[in-house]
Design a protein around this motif. Structure first.
Motif, short mmCIF file in Angstrom:
data_model
loop_
_atom_site.label_atom_id
_atom_site.label_comp_id
_atom_site.label_asym_id
_atom_site.label_seq_id
_atom_site.Cartn_x
_atom_site.Cartn_y
_atom_site.Cartn_z
N TYR A 37 -2.56 -7.98 -9.74
CA TYR A 37 -2.42 -8.05 -8.29
C TYR A 37 -0.97 -7.79 -7.88
N ARG A 40 -0.23 -4.02 -8.31
CA ARG A 40 -0.83 -3.28 -7.19
C ARG A 40 0.01 -3.45 -5.93
N TYR A 41 0.48 -4.67 -5.69
CA TYR A 41 1.27 -4.93 -4.48
C TYR A 41 2.61 -4.21 -4.54
N LYS A 132 -4.49 -13.82 -5.26
CA LYS A 132 -5.20 -12.57 -5.00
C LYS A 132 -4.95 -12.05 -3.58
N ARG A 134 -2.44 -11.11 -0.45
CA ARG A 134 -1.07 -10.68 -0.22
C ARG A 134 -0.89 -10.26 1.24
#
Length: 160
Positions: A37, A40-41, A132, A134
């Motif tokens: 996560y 990805r962020y 999970k 954001r």
């Protein structure tokens, strides 16, 4: 907002005080290179970095991992913003983002974003207790646009 000086993945020390006066600061706390996560962020932050820069903002990532791990992560994701290492957790604690849910006192921050103006005055704070979840890019860009009084140039729509 607490100021800090921490080892940078690029080498040397990044001192947040030296960034004051340039424009808004976007300080992003993430859990580590192993967290999908977080990866990805960080990739989304990189994808939209041109919009933050166009609004005069600088982005700084804060990791609980060492500079070498952060350097590898920055390279793998092609990050164009600095990532600093808070291995001792001093800054994570100063910002109040340490995850204390576990029975063991770990050095694991909650994902969090702090945005300041050029003087260090807090404009926005988001601490996501659910790792999970954001803060969206749309929200970050919106805070910066409202602060600087203009809209960031659109090369691609901010949807996440």
């Amino acid at each position: 907002m607490p100021m800090f000086a921490l080892p940078s993945a690029a080498g040397g020390v990044l001192d947040l005080r030296e960034r004051l006066g340039r424009g808004p600061l976007v300080v992003v706390f993430f859990r580590g290179h192993w967290c999908p996560y977080c990866r990805r962020y960080l990739a989304k932050l990189q994808k939209h970095l041109h919009r933050y820069v166009a609004l005069g903002a600088e982005v700084v990532g804060v990791s609980p991992e060492g500079p070498e791990v952060s350097r590898r992560l920055s390279g793998e994701l092609g990050l164009g913003f600095p990532v600093v290492s808070d291995e001792g957790g001093r800054v994570i604690d100063a910002y109040g983002v340490r995850n204390t849910f576990s029975s063991v006192r770990t050095l694991l921050p909650h994902p969090a974003v702090f945005i300041t103006d050029a003087t260090g005055r807090l404009l926005f704070k988001s601490v996501d207790r659910n790792y999970k979840k954001r803060t969206t890019m749309r929200t970050l860009v919106g805070v910066l646009e409202a602060h600087v009084g203009r809209v960031a140039p659109v090369q691609d729509e901010v949807t996440d």
